[in-house]
Structure formats: structure tokens, C-alpha cells
Write an enzyme that holds these catalytic residues in place. Structure first.
Site, PDB file in Angstrom:
ATOM      1  N   LYS A  22     -41.664  27.263  27.035  1.00 58.02           N
ATOM      2  CA  LYS A  22     -42.014  28.835  26.434  1.00 58.02           C
ATOM      3  C   LYS A  22     -43.371  27.987  25.076  1.00 58.02           C
ATOM      4  O   LYS A  22     -43.984  28.943  25.473  1.00 58.02           O
ATOM      5  CB  LYS A  22     -40.835  29.436  25.929  1.00 58.02           C
ATOM      6  N   ASN A  23     -42.981  26.708  24.472  1.00 58.87           N
ATOM      7  CA  ASN A  23     -43.682  27.320  24.070  1.00 58.87           C
ATOM      8  C   ASN A  23     -45.324  25.697  24.552  1.00 58.87           C
ATOM      9  O   ASN A  23     -46.070  25.746  23.631  1.00 58.87           O
ATOM     10  CB  ASN A  23     -43.587  26.160  22.932  1.00 58.87           C
ATOM     11  N   ARG A  92     -44.157  36.189  17.383  1.00 56.38           N
ATOM     12  CA  ARG A  92     -45.705  35.767  16.055  1.00 56.38           C
ATOM     13  C   ARG A  92     -46.432  34.656  16.525  1.00 56.38           C
ATOM     14  O   ARG A  92     -47.596  34.263  16.222  1.00 56.38           O
ATOM     15  CB  ARG A  92     -44.262  34.542  15.153  1.00 56.38           C
ATOM     16  N   CYS A 116     -39.145  35.239  14.786  1.00 50.65           N
ATOM     17  CA  CYS A 116     -37.657  34.864  14.444  1.00 50.65           C
ATOM     18  C   CYS A 116     -38.337  34.779  13.018  1.00 50.65           C
ATOM     19  O   CYS A 116     -39.156  34.445  12.621  1.00 50.65           O
ATOM     20  CB  CYS A 116     -37.566  33.837  14.491  1.00 50.65           C
ATOM     21  N   ARG A 121     -42.954  31.610   7.043  1.00 50.39           N
ATOM     22  CA  ARG A 121     -43.773  31.502   8.331  1.00 50.39           C
ATOM     23  C   ARG A 121     -45.008  31.666   7.825  1.00 50.39           C
ATOM     24  O   ARG A 121     -45.755  32.377   8.954  1.00 50.39           O
ATOM     25  CB  ARG A 121     -43.012  31.571   9.192  1.00 50.39           C
ATOM     26  N   ILE A 123     -49.009  30.965   7.515  1.00 54.81           N
ATOM     27  CA  ILE A 123     -50.444  30.744   8.453  1.00 54.81           C
ATOM     28  C   ILE A 123     -51.585  30.609   7.938  1.00 54.81           C
ATOM     29  O   ILE A 123     -52.471  29.922   7.642  1.00 54.81           O
ATOM     30  CB  ILE A 123     -50.422  31.462   9.350  1.00 54.81           C
ATOM     31  N   ASP A 124     -51.457  29.738   6.595  1.00 55.70           N
ATOM     32  CA  ASP A 124     -52.172  29.983   5.805  1.00 55.70           C
ATOM     33  C   ASP A 124     -53.321  28.679   6.563  1.00 55.70           C
ATOM     34  O   ASP A 124     -54.481  28.220   6.216  1.00 55.70           O
ATOM     35  CB  ASP A 124     -52.076  28.980   4.031  1.00 55.70           C
ATOM     36  N   ASP A 305     -35.392  23.327  16.455  1.00 52.87           N
ATOM     37  CA  ASP A 305     -35.403  24.445  17.668  1.00 52.87           C
ATOM     38  C   ASP A 305     -34.029  23.639  18.599  1.00 52.87           C
ATOM     39  O   ASP A 305     -33.407  25.257  19.164  1.00 52.87           O
ATOM     40  CB  ASP A 305     -36.536  24.575  18.495  1.00 52.87           C
ATOM     41  N   ARG A 397     -35.864  36.072  24.495  1.00 54.08           N
ATOM     42  CA  ARG A 397     -37.387  35.699  24.449  1.00 54.08           C
ATOM     43  C   ARG A 397     -37.730  33.847  24.937  1.00 54.08           C
ATOM     44  O   ARG A 397     -39.322  33.821  24.925  1.00 54.08           O
ATOM     45  CB  ARG A 397     -37.527  35.387  22.593  1.00 54.08           C
TER      46      ARG A 397
HETATM   47  C1  UD1 Z   1     -43.711  25.899  16.356  1.00 55.34           C
HETATM   48  C2  UD1 Z   1     -42.746  26.717  17.625  1.00 55.34           C
HETATM   49  C3  UD1 Z   1     -41.834  27.116  17.359  1.00 55.34           C
HETATM   50  C4  UD1 Z   1     -41.010  25.787  16.568  1.00 55.34           C
HETATM   51  C5  UD1 Z   1     -41.912  24.628  16.061  1.00 55.34           C
HETATM   52  C6  UD1 Z   1     -41.850  24.168  14.595  1.00 55.34           C
HETATM   53  C7  UD1 Z   1     -44.504  27.625  19.175  1.00 55.34           C
HETATM   54  C8  UD1 Z   1     -44.961  28.932  19.317  1.00 55.34           C
HETATM   55  N1  UD1 Z   1     -43.513  27.776  18.216  1.00 55.34           N
HETATM   56  O1  UD1 Z   1     -44.106  27.131  15.547  1.00 55.34           O
HETATM   57  O2  UD1 Z   1     -40.495  27.074  18.398  1.00 55.34           O
HETATM   58  O3  UD1 Z   1     -39.465  25.321  15.787  1.00 55.34           O
HETATM   59  O4  UD1 Z   1     -44.007  24.476  16.024  1.00 55.34           O
HETATM   60  O5  UD1 Z   1     -41.460  22.574  15.994  1.00 55.34           O
HETATM   61  O6  UD1 Z   1     -44.905  26.280  19.786  1.00 55.34           O
HETATM   62  N2  UD1 Z   1     -46.635  26.285   7.771  1.00 55.34           N
HETATM   63  C9  UD1 Z   1     -47.288  26.395   6.927  1.00 55.34           C
HETATM   64  N3  UD1 Z   1     -48.454  27.325   6.814  1.00 55.34           N
HETATM   65  C10 UD1 Z   1     -49.354  27.551   8.106  1.00 55.34           C
HETATM   66  C11 UD1 Z   1     -48.356  27.202   9.934  1.00 55.34           C
HETATM   67  C12 UD1 Z   1     -47.172  26.610   9.414  1.00 55.34           C
HETATM   68  O7  UD1 Z   1     -46.535  26.505   5.535  1.00 55.34           O
HETATM   69  O8  UD1 Z   1     -50.206  27.869   8.412  1.00 55.34           O
HETATM   70  C13 UD1 Z   1     -45.261  26.001   7.778  1.00 55.34           C
HETATM   71  C14 UD1 Z   1     -43.776  26.797   8.154  1.00 55.34           C
HETATM   72  O9  UD1 Z   1     -43.286  27.860   7.559  1.00 55.34           O
HETATM   73  C15 UD1 Z   1     -42.433  25.981   8.700  1.00 55.34           C
HETATM   74  C16 UD1 Z   1     -43.768  24.475   9.010  1.00 55.34           C
HETATM   75  O10 UD1 Z   1     -45.002  24.918   8.784  1.00 55.34           O
HETATM   76  O11 UD1 Z   1     -42.363  26.085   7.487  1.00 55.34           O
HETATM   77  C17 UD1 Z   1     -43.547  24.262  10.713  1.00 55.34           C
HETATM   78  O12 UD1 Z   1     -44.371  25.369  11.451  1.00 55.34           O
HETATM   79  P1  UD1 Z   1     -45.400  25.059  12.802  1.00 55.34           P
HETATM   80  O13 UD1 Z   1     -45.072  23.944  13.055  1.00 55.34           O
HETATM   81  O14 UD1 Z   1     -46.233  26.034  12.611  1.00 55.34           O
HETATM   82  O15 UD1 Z   1     -44.281  25.619  13.278  1.00 55.34           O
HETATM   83  P2  UD1 Z   1     -45.359  26.985  15.045  1.00 55.34           P
HETATM   84  O16 UD1 Z   1     -46.074  27.000  14.623  1.00 55.34           O
HETATM   85  O17 UD1 Z   1     -45.464  28.487  13.905  1.00 55.34           O
END
Ligand code: UD1
Length: 417
Positions: A22-23, A92, A116, A121, A123-124, A305, A397
Site C-alpha cells: 500500500k505505502n 491522508r 488514521c 499528523r 504537514i508542516d 505500523d 484500507r
Molecule cells: C507513512 C506511512 C504510514 C507510516 C508512517 C511512519 C504511507 C502512505 N503511510 O505515513 O503507514 O505509519 O509513514 O512509518 O506511506 N510529521 C510532522 N510534520 C510533517 C510530516 C510528519 O510532524 O510535515 C510527523 C508525523 O506527525 C509523525 C511523524 O512525523 O509523528 C512521522 O510521519 P511520516 O513519516 O510523515 O508518516 P506518513 O508519511 O504520514
């Protein structure tokens, strides 16, 4: 809404083959818009999130054909730059379309993403990095408006190795002017898969899988045929299905290197694991050993995960285990459901202390998120009596035909509407 009903106690035996990740497929599908080219992608899993991404691509004007595990995407006719709000809320990861759409069209409008319920989470890092590459971004009334006169390469230092931010930057910079360097990039195998897909179309990306990824901007992308990597989290989940039932399962189509952290912890829990090139056999113990400490970390650490599924196993272990969840906040919602089934778990912020009990008892439970849902099915397999899991759409999902595969392995399980 679907409900899974499991009557626990059967040992699982047999073989299961792992579907595409999926990812990996989600960012690859986002990447299909960049080139205005055709992509033929194999080993595409049949998942709810993939369907959402397919709907988004269709709404943007792409042509798509799907035959079994093959998906063909032609992004030439793309004619919209607005990602439909209701689809973004469902998933997301649609946020990675920002980089891809900026690269293709120079603009995109997207609402704040859903997904989720496992913490804020933010996106900064995505927004900051895209701005550094030349995007102008305004946020207003829940929408993010992005546009650019032309993206240009830059040096980006991530504060944390975010998977999504690393992918978004890669997607944005494939055709940017000049070279982009991402430092402290995420090292997850899915990022290598994205690099391999893009490079097949003529992109010049290096270093995926390490913490420095370099993207040299190119002019055009050619048509691409690509085979998606297998899903390491689905593989890990079936490993726990064997471990928690004292079963014996052969898992095929798995990349052993991707699951070393899971293998190590399951061996500590008393599982016997034998592997060759791309399959493994896992024999579950009579009763799992507790594990002193599991800390979730970015790859190659133990994956967040797999945290919920591991908690399922440790809830019936012989002794006390500690899980420290360092990646996401608020990712212990499944613990409350396990406690209702008789588990002895205490959570303190990002730490859970699990005192193993001999047996859990079936109960009515509700999936709160994707992996938490899988965790409930796993405990249901070993619990005494019947466990009901509501809100199965969370599980769909990320797992293809989960209850059917488990039934083929010998579980007494069914899905009802
Ligand atoms: C991806 C995976 C998800 C997995 C996660 C961590 C996909 C589609 N999803 O999610 O299954 O659990 O990696 O291995 O690939 N963060 C910030 N600011 C940002 C971005 C992230 O603070 O702009 C924080 C998040 O809140 C979280 C951490 O960084 O605490 C890790 O997030 P991230 O690695 O970005 O996970 P995803 O890409 O959302």
C-alpha cells in the site's frame, strides 16, 4: 458497515502470498501524473486506499484501466488541479499529490488531509519543503492553495525523516530546474520503490534507502512499466497470526531484508523463523515470551505500523513487555479494546506496559484505525470464544481479502454486513 466475526482457538497453518505494498503504490500512483505519460503498474493490491487514489486520478482527468493486479494510467488528458475534498478526507496520503501536481501543472488546490486517527499528523515539513523549492502556498478555510512559476532544485534538511515529506519532495523535484538534495530523508523501502519507478521513466534520483536523496531535474518522462514491491507490514501481520495461534505458516513473496526488525522481535517472543530468498516459514510458540522493550522507530527500526499487531501478541505473553511508540502520538487506541477482552495493559503517554495474561476472551470490539483493526482480528484468532470487530472499512484500507486469507489458513472467521 462490515463486521468480522472470529471464533478463536484454531492454529493457523498453510501458505499465504503477500500482495503489493500500500505505502509503495500510493506514492507511485501520485507520481503517474507528473509525466503526462502512460504507466503500467503490476502487483497493485485491491485496497480501499488504492481505490480512493484511483478515484482522485480519474477526477483529475486521467484514463485508468484495471485488470486484476495490473493498473494502466494515462495522465496525458489530466485537466483539473483541484483534488476533491471528500476523497482527501478519506485518505491522508493524498497530500503527496501536492508535489506531483505542482510538478505537472504548476498549481494544485487540496484540502487538509484525513486518514488514521493516530495523532495530529501535521504537514508542516511538506509545506516548508515545497516552499523551499519555489512553491507559493496559502492556507485558507481548510484548503491549501499551491502554485509556482517553476520549481527549482534546492537543499532540504528535514527536521525528522518523514516518509510522506521525503516522497513529496522527490515528486516535486523530478522535473524541477537543477538538483535537489534531501538530507535526513526517510529510509523506508517504499521510498526506494518510488525512486525505481521514476527512474524507469528517465528520472535521475539517487540515494533512496539512505538518509541523503539526490534528485537531478529532467525534462521529460517516458512511459513506464513497473512491478510494486510486496507489503512488509502485511507480511508482518501474517507472521503474528502464526505466532499468536501457535501455528505454522509459510509466507511467500516477501523481501526478508525489509522485515528484519520484525523477525528479530518475533524470535525474542519465541517464534522459530526460517527463511530463504523471498519466503519464510514461521512457527509460533506454545505461549509467546514477553519482550523487555520494543521501540517504534523510522526504518530500519521496528515499524510503528506493526506496533498494534505486536501488542496483540504480547497481551498473551508470559511476562511483562514495554512498548514505546516514538513515531506517532495517540497510537494506542487498540489497547482499550484489548483491555475489554481481558488484557492487562496500562498506557502512559507514548509508553504501554503489557502484563501478559494466559488467554483473552472474545468480545464486541470496534476498529479505530487500520493497524488497530488488524490487531483486533489477531487477538480474536487466539481468544476464547467469539470476537466481533466492527468498522472493518479501516482494515480494508490496507489488507486485501484479510478474512478470506485467514480462513484459508484455518481460522474460523467470517465477514457479515
Ligand atoms: C507513512 C506511512 C504510514 C507510516 C508512517 C511512519 C504511507 C502512505 N503511510 O505515513 O503507514 O505509519 O509513514 O512509518 O506511506 N510529521 C510532522 N510534520 C510533517 C510530516 C510528519 O510532524 O510535515 C510527523 C508525523 O506527525 C509523525 C511523524 O512525523 O509523528 C512521522 O510521519 P511520516 O513519516 O510523515 O508518516 P506518513 O508519511 O504520514
Amino acid at each position: 458497515m462490515g463486521k468480522i466475526i472470529v471464533n478463536g482457538g484454531n492454529k493457523l497453518t498453510g501458505e499465504v502470498s503477500i500482495s503489493g505494498a500500500k505505502n509503495a503504490i500510493l506514492p507511485i500512483l501520485a507520481a503517474t501524473v507528473i509525466g503526462g505519460n502512460e504507466s503500467t503498474i503490476f502487483n497493485v493490491p485491491d485496497l480501499r486506499d488504492v481505490k480512493v487514489m484511483e478515484k482522485i486520478l480519474l477526477s483529475l482527468g486521467c484514463n485508468i484501466k484495471r485488470i486484476d493486479k495490473m493498473m494502466w494510467v494515462d495522465s496525458k488528458p489530466l485537466n483539473s488541479t483541484k483534488i476533491p475534498d471528500e476523497l482527501v478526507r478519506e485518505m491522508r496520503s493524498s497530500i503527496i499529490l501536492m508535489g506531483a501536481m505542482l510538478s505537472r501543472c504548476g498549481e494544485v488546490v487540496i484540502s487538509y488531509p484525513g486518514g488514521c486517527e493516530i495523532g495530529p499528523r501535521p504537514i508542516d515539513m511538506h509545506l516548508k519543503s515545497l516552499r523551499e523549492l519555489g512553491a507559493e502556498i496559502e492556507e485558507s478555510h481548510g484548503f491549501i492553495y499551491c502554485k509556482t512559476e517553476g520549481l527549482r532544485g534546492g537543499e532540504i534538511q528535514l527536521d525528522y525523516p518523514s516518509v510522506g515529506a521525503t516522497e513529496n519532495i522527490m515528486l516535486a523535484s523530478v522535473k524541477a530546474k537543477g538538483t535537489t538534495i534531501i538530507r535526513n530523508a526517510a529510509r523506508e523501502p517504499e521510498i526506494i520503490d518510488l525512486q525505481n519507478y521514476l527512474n524507469k521513466g528517465g528520472a535521475k534520483i539517487n540515494g533512496a534507502g539512505t538518509s541523503v536523496v539526490t534528485i537531478e531535474g529532467v525534462g521529460e518522462l517516458t512511459d513506464i512499466a513497473y512491478n510494486t514491491m510486496p507489503d512488509r507490514i502485511v507480511a508482518g501481520t501474517y507472521m503474528i497470526a502464526s505466532a499468536i495461534t501457535g501455528g505454522e505458516i509459510i509466507i511467500k513473496n516477501v523481501i526478508i531484508d525489509h522485515i528484519q526488525a520484525i523477525i528479530a522481535k518475533l524470535r525474542e517472543a519465541g517464534c522459530l523463523i526460517y527463511n530463504d530468498n523471498n519466503s519464510l516459514k514461521i512457527i509460533g510458540p506454545k505461549r509467546p515470551n514477553s519482550i523487555e522493550m520494543i521501540q517504534t522507530l523510522p526504518y530500519p527500526g521496528f515499524p510503528t505500523d506493526m506496533q498494534a499487531q505486536m501488542m496483540a501478541l504480547l497481551s498473551i505473553a508470559n511476562g511483562t513487555s514495554i512498548i514505546s511508540e516514538t513515531v506517532f502520538e495517540n497510537r494506542f487506541k487498540h489497547a482499550e479494546e484489548l483491555i475489554r477482552m481481558g488484557a492487562n495493559i496500562k498506557t502512559f503517554g507514548k509508553v504501554a506496559v503489557i502484563k501478559g495474561v494466559k488467554e483473552l476472551t472474545g468480545a464486541k470490539t470496534s476498529a479505530k484505525d487500520l493497524r488497530g483493526g488488524a490487531c483486533l482480528v489477531l487477538v480474536g484468532l487466539s481468544a476464547r470464544g467469539v470476537t466481533e470487530i466492527e468498522n472493518v472499512y479501516h482494515i480494508e484500507r490496507g489488507y486485501e481479502n484479510f478474512h478470506i486469507a485467514l480462513k484459508e489458513l484455518g481460522a474460523d472467521i467470517k465477514m457479515v454486513d
